[in-house]
Design a protein around this motif. Sequence first.
Motif, PDB file in Angstrom:
ATOM      1  N   MET A  53       0.810  -1.222   0.000  1.00  0.00           N
ATOM      2  CA  MET A  53       0.000   0.000   0.000  1.00  0.00           C
ATOM      3  C   MET A  53       0.846   1.275   0.000  1.00  0.00           C
ATOM      4  N   ASN A  54       2.088   1.197   0.454  1.00  0.00           N
ATOM      5  CA  ASN A  54       2.996   2.347   0.360  1.00  0.00           C
ATOM      6  C   ASN A  54       4.433   1.880   0.622  1.00  0.00           C
ATOM      7  N   GLY A  55       5.368   2.790   0.477  1.00  0.00           N
ATOM      8  CA  GLY A  55       6.774   2.436   0.640  1.00  0.00           C
ATOM      9  C   GLY A  55       7.123   2.094   2.082  1.00  0.00           C
ATOM     10  N   THR A  56       6.473   2.767   3.021  1.00  0.00           N
ATOM     11  CA  THR A  56       6.759   2.517   4.429  1.00  0.00           C
ATOM     12  C   THR A  56       6.358   1.088   4.807  1.00  0.00           C
ATOM     13  N   ALA A  57       5.185   0.654   4.325  1.00  0.00           N
ATOM     14  CA  ALA A  57       4.734  -0.720   4.576  1.00  0.00           C
ATOM     15  C   ALA A  57       5.704  -1.716   3.934  1.00  0.00           C
ATOM     16  N   ILE A  79      20.829  11.065   7.263  1.00  0.00           N
ATOM     17  CA  ILE A  79      20.016  11.859   6.340  1.00  0.00           C
ATOM     18  C   ILE A  79      19.131  10.905   5.550  1.00  0.00           C
ATOM     19  N   THR A  80      17.860  10.885   5.900  1.00  0.00           N
ATOM     20  CA  THR A  80      16.868  10.112   5.155  1.00  0.00           C
ATOM     21  C   THR A  80      15.497  10.668   5.512  1.00  0.00           C
ATOM     22  N   PHE A  81      14.481  10.211   4.787  1.00  0.00           N
ATOM     23  CA  PHE A  81      13.115  10.537   5.166  1.00  0.00           C
ATOM     24  C   PHE A  81      12.760   9.666   6.375  1.00  0.00           C
ATOM     25  N   VAL A  82      11.990  10.217   7.277  1.00  0.00           N
ATOM     26  CA  VAL A  82      11.732   9.586   8.579  1.00  0.00           C
ATOM     27  C   VAL A  82      11.157   8.173   8.466  1.00  0.00           C
ATOM     28  N   ALA A  83      10.504   7.868   7.350  1.00  0.00           N
ATOM     29  CA  ALA A  83       9.875   6.547   7.187  1.00  0.00           C
ATOM     30  C   ALA A  83      10.885   5.408   7.331  1.00  0.00           C
ATOM     31  N   SER A  84      12.133   5.617   6.908  1.00  0.00           N
ATOM     32  CA  SER A  84      13.143   4.553   7.044  1.00  0.00           C
ATOM     33  C   SER A  84      13.282   4.165   8.511  1.00  0.00           C
ATOM     34  N   GLU A 176      17.319  -2.542   1.033  1.00  0.00           N
ATOM     35  CA  GLU A 176      17.542  -1.226   0.427  1.00  0.00           C
ATOM     36  C   GLU A 176      16.305  -0.349   0.519  1.00  0.00           C
ATOM     37  N   ASP A 177      16.475   0.847   1.069  1.00  0.00           N
ATOM     38  CA  ASP A 177      15.435   1.856   0.924  1.00  0.00           C
ATOM     39  C   ASP A 177      15.686   2.520  -0.422  1.00  0.00           C
ATOM     40  N   SER A 178      15.140   1.878  -1.452  1.00  0.00           N
ATOM     41  CA  SER A 178      15.297   2.394  -2.816  1.00  0.00           C
ATOM     42  C   SER A 178      14.007   3.072  -3.254  1.00  0.00           C
ATOM     43  N   THR A 179      13.255   3.573  -2.255  1.00  0.00           N
ATOM     44  CA  THR A 179      11.952   4.178  -2.529  1.00  0.00           C
ATOM     45  C   THR A 179      12.038   5.388  -3.455  1.00  0.00           C
ATOM     46  N   GLU A 180      13.220   6.044  -3.499  1.00  0.00           N
ATOM     47  CA  GLU A 180      13.358   7.226  -4.365  1.00  0.00           C
ATOM     48  C   GLU A 180      14.079   6.879  -5.655  1.00  0.00           C
ATOM     49  N   ALA A 181      14.420   5.600  -5.839  1.00  0.00           N
ATOM     50  CA  ALA A 181      15.428   5.263  -6.850  1.00  0.00           C
ATOM     51  C   ALA A 181      14.915   4.409  -8.003  1.00  0.00           C
ATOM     52  N   LEU A 200      10.203   0.092  -3.145  1.00  0.00           N
ATOM     53  CA  LEU A 200       9.886   1.261  -3.970  1.00  0.00           C
ATOM     54  C   LEU A 200       8.679   1.979  -3.370  1.00  0.00           C
ATOM     55  N   SER A 201       8.584   3.277  -3.662  1.00  0.00           N
ATOM     56  CA  SER A 201       7.414   4.053  -3.242  1.00  0.00           C
ATOM     57  C   SER A 201       6.807   4.737  -4.466  1.00  0.00           C
ATOM     58  N   PHE A 202       5.477   4.785  -4.475  1.00  0.00           N
ATOM     59  CA  PHE A 202       4.757   5.498  -5.541  1.00  0.00           C
ATOM     60  C   PHE A 202       3.898   6.596  -4.925  1.00  0.00           C
ATOM     61  N   ASN A 203       4.458   7.227  -3.912  1.00  0.00           N
ATOM     62  CA  ASN A 203       3.832   8.370  -3.250  1.00  0.00           C
ATOM     63  C   ASN A 203       3.697   9.518  -4.266  1.00  0.00           C
ATOM     64  N   GLY A 204       2.896  10.511  -3.919  1.00  0.00           N
ATOM     65  CA  GLY A 204       2.601  11.592  -4.849  1.00  0.00           C
ATOM     66  C   GLY A 204       3.799  12.320  -5.429  1.00  0.00           C
ATOM     67  N   ASN A 205       4.895  12.391  -4.686  1.00  0.00           N
ATOM     68  CA  ASN A 205       6.029  13.177  -5.181  1.00  0.00           C
ATOM     69  C   ASN A 205       7.109  12.321  -5.837  1.00  0.00           C
ATOM     70  N   LYS A 206       6.947  11.016  -5.904  1.00  0.00           N
ATOM     71  CA  LYS A 206       7.999  10.159  -6.444  1.00  0.00           C
ATOM     72  C   LYS A 206       7.996  10.168  -7.982  1.00  0.00           C
ATOM     73  N   ILE A 207       8.976   9.495  -8.581  1.00  0.00           N
ATOM     74  CA  ILE A 207       9.151   9.628 -10.040  1.00  0.00           C
ATOM     75  C   ILE A 207       7.940   9.067 -10.807  1.00  0.00           C
ATOM     76  N   GLY A 212      -0.731   6.716  -3.706  1.00  0.00           N
ATOM     77  CA  GLY A 212       0.043   6.100  -2.633  1.00  0.00           C
ATOM     78  C   GLY A 212       0.263   4.663  -3.040  1.00  0.00           C
ATOM     79  N   GLY A 213       1.453   4.162  -2.823  1.00  0.00           N
ATOM     80  CA  GLY A 213       1.713   2.775  -3.199  1.00  0.00           C
ATOM     81  C   GLY A 213       3.160   2.421  -2.965  1.00  0.00           C
ATOM     82  N   GLY A 214       3.454   1.133  -2.977  1.00  0.00           N
ATOM     83  CA  GLY A 214       4.832   0.698  -2.779  1.00  0.00           C
ATOM     84  C   GLY A 214       5.053  -0.665  -3.391  1.00  0.00           C
TER      85      GLY A 214
HETATM   86  C1  LIG Z   1       9.024   8.269   0.115  1.00  0.00           C
HETATM   87  C2  LIG Z   1      10.009   7.629   1.019  1.00  0.00           C
HETATM   88  C3  LIG Z   1       9.653   6.592   1.882  1.00  0.00           C
HETATM   89  C4  LIG Z   1       8.243   6.154   2.158  1.00  0.00           C
HETATM   90  O1  LIG Z   1       7.430   5.884   1.120  1.00  0.00           O
HETATM   91  P1  LIG Z   1       5.833   6.101   1.272  1.00  0.00           P
HETATM   92  O2  LIG Z   1       5.317   5.495   0.032  1.00  0.00           O
HETATM   93  O3  LIG Z   1       5.600   7.572   1.362  1.00  0.00           O
HETATM   94  O4  LIG Z   1       5.405   5.372   2.495  1.00  0.00           O
HETATM   95  C5  LIG Z   1      10.653   5.971   2.629  1.00  0.00           C
HETATM   96  N1  LIG Z   1      11.918   6.373   2.547  1.00  0.00           N
HETATM   97  C6  LIG Z   1      12.301   7.393   1.759  1.00  0.00           C
HETATM   98  C7  LIG Z   1      13.743   7.762   1.702  1.00  0.00           C
HETATM   99  C8  LIG Z   1      11.357   8.059   0.973  1.00  0.00           C
HETATM  100  O5  LIG Z   1      11.731   9.094   0.219  1.00  0.00           O
END
Ligand SMILES: *Cc1c(COP(=O)(O)O)cnc(C)c1O
Length: 385
Positions: A53-57, A79-84, A176-181, A200-207, A212-214
């Motif tokens: 359902m999202n990258g965090t999950a 340095i990372t987004f808090v979800a990691s 790997e937190d490759s959610t942005e990659a 991977l993440s498919f959040n609103g701001n991702k590529i 929302g998705g992962g």
């Molecule tokens: C976007 C992001 C996430 C989380 O992904 P969501 O889909 O928003 O839950 C985790 N780690 C990093 C580094 C991100 O940029």
Amino acid sequence: MIPLSIPNISGNEWKYVKDCLDTGWISSVGSYVNLFEEKVAEFTGAKYAVAAMNGTAALHLSLQLAGVRQGDLVIVPDITFVASCNAIAYLGAEPLLIDVDPLTWQMDLDILEEFLDQKSFTVGSYDESGNEVLSSHIKDTGRRIGAIMPVHVLGNMVDMDRLMALSEKYHLPVVEDSTEALGSYYKGKHAGTFGIFGTLSFNGNKIISTGGGGMILTNDANLAKKAKHLTTQAKTDPFEYDHDAIGYNYRLVNILAAVGVAQMEQLPGFLKRKKEIDAYYRNELESENLKFQKVTDGVEPNNWLHTMWVEHQRPLIEHLLKNEVQCRPFWVPMHQLEMFKSCTFVSEKQISEQVYRHCISIPSSTGLTDDQVHKVAEVIKAFYI
Ligand SMILES: *Cc1c(COP(=O)(O)O)cnc(C)c1O
């Protein structure tokens, strides 16, 4: 306002979503979920891709299946987004924060290696099947290091050969937190396919975005099966409500997967546009006052979010906003957040604080017109005159 990073919905999204609505397949079963998984697996070269359902999950489940457990430490950059770090904490484990490189803003592997060399020791134990497993523990406390989580910050990557060698030497599973990659490569191999899991993440701001998705990436058939099982409440029978583990409702729904399929069709075009914008900004703007993220040998980044290290960061942010150019400072370092203040932070020169104080992200949306990109550059240049 010229937007920072917004979705680009210009393909078959309407058509595929309408198909879901017309046929009633809007929820957790339906052909688009499988199709989306197949497309992502094919693009990344991962053997298996499991939608979430999202990258965090995706991160949470990957860490769990990689064997991280209560009381463990998990190595992650400061340095990372808090979800990691949140995903680590969901398992009762704790982030072990490593400072970042001042030029690439990724985990500093020199600092990591020295830490592991001086502060850890190896312990052997036996798993349920009687096989010996080795793991690294911290000398002072005896705490086990359950995994290492490189974060491919902004779609850039570290020297993955070196990171994988360290993971082997110190018996650390890599998640790997490759959610942005999505669309980033190291020596021709896609991000998220080095470790036992990638995400991977498919959040609103991702590529690409599904709202929302992962996705969980892995080359291990058994782990892929387990991941799918746990995302769907660990149900063992299609008819009976029978379950064999504490599962999650982490699956991606068909409507969102339909958007994902349409987005994947456009990904090559998005990557091309990101590269064009990146090259333009670098060419126009790089100067004494302003440096873009360094890309090291072997890395081909997706140029997801154009970010630069600038002098006079806060006044520049004000200037940009006043001129209708959206921008953002970088993440507050993890060791400064209330919930992670007590975590070990391994650093020599407190680089992460400088990254936070100097870096800003500027408009990176693939839908930007050339005129908008030129305007961004002109507004920034005018600030430094
Ligand atoms: C976007 C992001 C996430 C989380 O992904 P969501 O889909 O928003 O839950 C985790 N780690 C990093 C580094 C991100 O940029």
